[in-house]
Motif scaffolding. Sequence first.
Motif, PDB file in Angstrom:
ATOM      1  N   LYS A 147      13.681  39.257  39.623  1.00  0.00           N
ATOM      2  CA  LYS A 147      14.579  39.002  38.490  1.00  0.00           C
ATOM      3  C   LYS A 147      16.030  39.263  38.848  1.00  0.00           C
ATOM      4  N   VAL A 148      16.902  38.664  38.056  1.00  0.00           N
ATOM      5  CA  VAL A 148      18.327  38.982  38.078  1.00  0.00           C
ATOM      6  C   VAL A 148      18.722  39.320  36.649  1.00  0.00           C
ATOM      7  N   PHE A 149      19.424  40.430  36.469  1.00  0.00           N
ATOM      8  CA  PHE A 149      19.915  40.827  35.151  1.00  0.00           C
ATOM      9  C   PHE A 149      21.402  40.487  35.076  1.00  0.00           C
ATOM     10  N   LYS A 162      14.841  35.063  29.830  1.00  0.00           N
ATOM     11  CA  LYS A 162      15.090  35.447  28.440  1.00  0.00           C
ATOM     12  C   LYS A 162      16.573  35.739  28.245  1.00  0.00           C
ATOM     13  N   ILE A 163      17.063  35.394  27.050  1.00  0.00           N
ATOM     14  CA  ILE A 163      18.462  35.632  26.707  1.00  0.00           C
ATOM     15  C   ILE A 163      18.514  36.294  25.341  1.00  0.00           C
ATOM     16  N   CYS A 178      20.879  38.805  29.726  1.00  0.00           N
ATOM     17  CA  CYS A 178      19.992  37.775  30.252  1.00  0.00           C
ATOM     18  C   CYS A 178      19.100  38.352  31.347  1.00  0.00           C
ATOM     19  N   VAL A 179      17.822  38.064  31.256  1.00  0.00           N
ATOM     20  CA  VAL A 179      16.862  38.391  32.303  1.00  0.00           C
ATOM     21  C   VAL A 179      16.453  37.053  32.913  1.00  0.00           C
ATOM     22  N   LEU A 180      16.966  36.784  34.098  1.00  0.00           N
ATOM     23  CA  LEU A 180      16.703  35.522  34.777  1.00  0.00           C
ATOM     24  C   LEU A 180      15.591  35.728  35.792  1.00  0.00           C
ATOM     25  N   VAL A 181      14.502  35.016  35.631  1.00  0.00           N
ATOM     26  CA  VAL A 181      13.354  35.135  36.530  1.00  0.00           C
ATOM     27  C   VAL A 181      13.589  34.210  37.720  1.00  0.00           C
ATOM     28  N   LYS A 182      13.483  34.781  38.908  1.00  0.00           N
ATOM     29  CA  LYS A 182      13.684  34.000  40.135  1.00  0.00           C
ATOM     30  C   LYS A 182      12.506  33.055  40.359  1.00  0.00           C
ATOM     31  N   LEU A 242      11.479  45.802  31.053  1.00  0.00           N
ATOM     32  CA  LEU A 242      12.180  44.883  30.163  1.00  0.00           C
ATOM     33  C   LEU A 242      11.306  43.707  29.778  1.00  0.00           C
ATOM     34  N   GLY A 243      10.194  43.513  30.470  1.00  0.00           N
ATOM     35  CA  GLY A 243       9.330  42.378  30.200  1.00  0.00           C
ATOM     36  C   GLY A 243       8.717  42.424  28.820  1.00  0.00           C
TER      37      GLY A 243
END
Length: 188
Positions: free
Chosen positions: A15-17, A67-68, A77-81, A121-122
């Motif tokens: 993930k990237v936060f 997710k945003i 924002c939690v960006l899933v790689k 955070l998931g």
Amino acid sequence: MSRHPEVKWAEREDKVFLTVMLPDAKNPKVNLGPEGTFTFSATGGAGDLEYELKLDLCDKVNVEESKINYGLRSIFCVLVKEQKKWWNKLLKEGKPPHYVKVDWDKWADEDDDTSAAEPDLGGMDFSKFGDMGGMGGMGGMGGMEGMGGMEGPEEFEDDSDDDELEASKPEAAKTDDKPAAAEKTEAA
């Protein structure tokens, strides 16, 4: 002319936060492309200034899993790689601009034990995330009773202001050889 909001970022292997720091943002719009294009626009601040930002991320992301959350003070924002791997940097090209900073509160190094350092955070309910302004938003924090004498939110309401002030006083320096327990008994 538009401005750039401050952006904080951190990553995990999967993930990237990204946190866009723009209090009281009006009409925020976030777009995420599968190739790793992150765009943001909103108005905010005194005079309703326009804020825009475009980041070409280092690699692809999974748009459906990401997710945003639009909060009062920031957009989280939690960006899933797309692939579980550590990135060497946030952006595809060049040095990050001055308004992009590392979020040390969420950061973990590649060699860290990510199972212990990973914030959960998931399972977070992002619909309630922006409502955490008061103590009422902390009602879901279970297990506080067993944390070294900490009390749960319900017990804080019963405490008087005098008790709270007394508990926060620093202990006076000892000037003689009396035991600490004797000092407390004499002071009472």
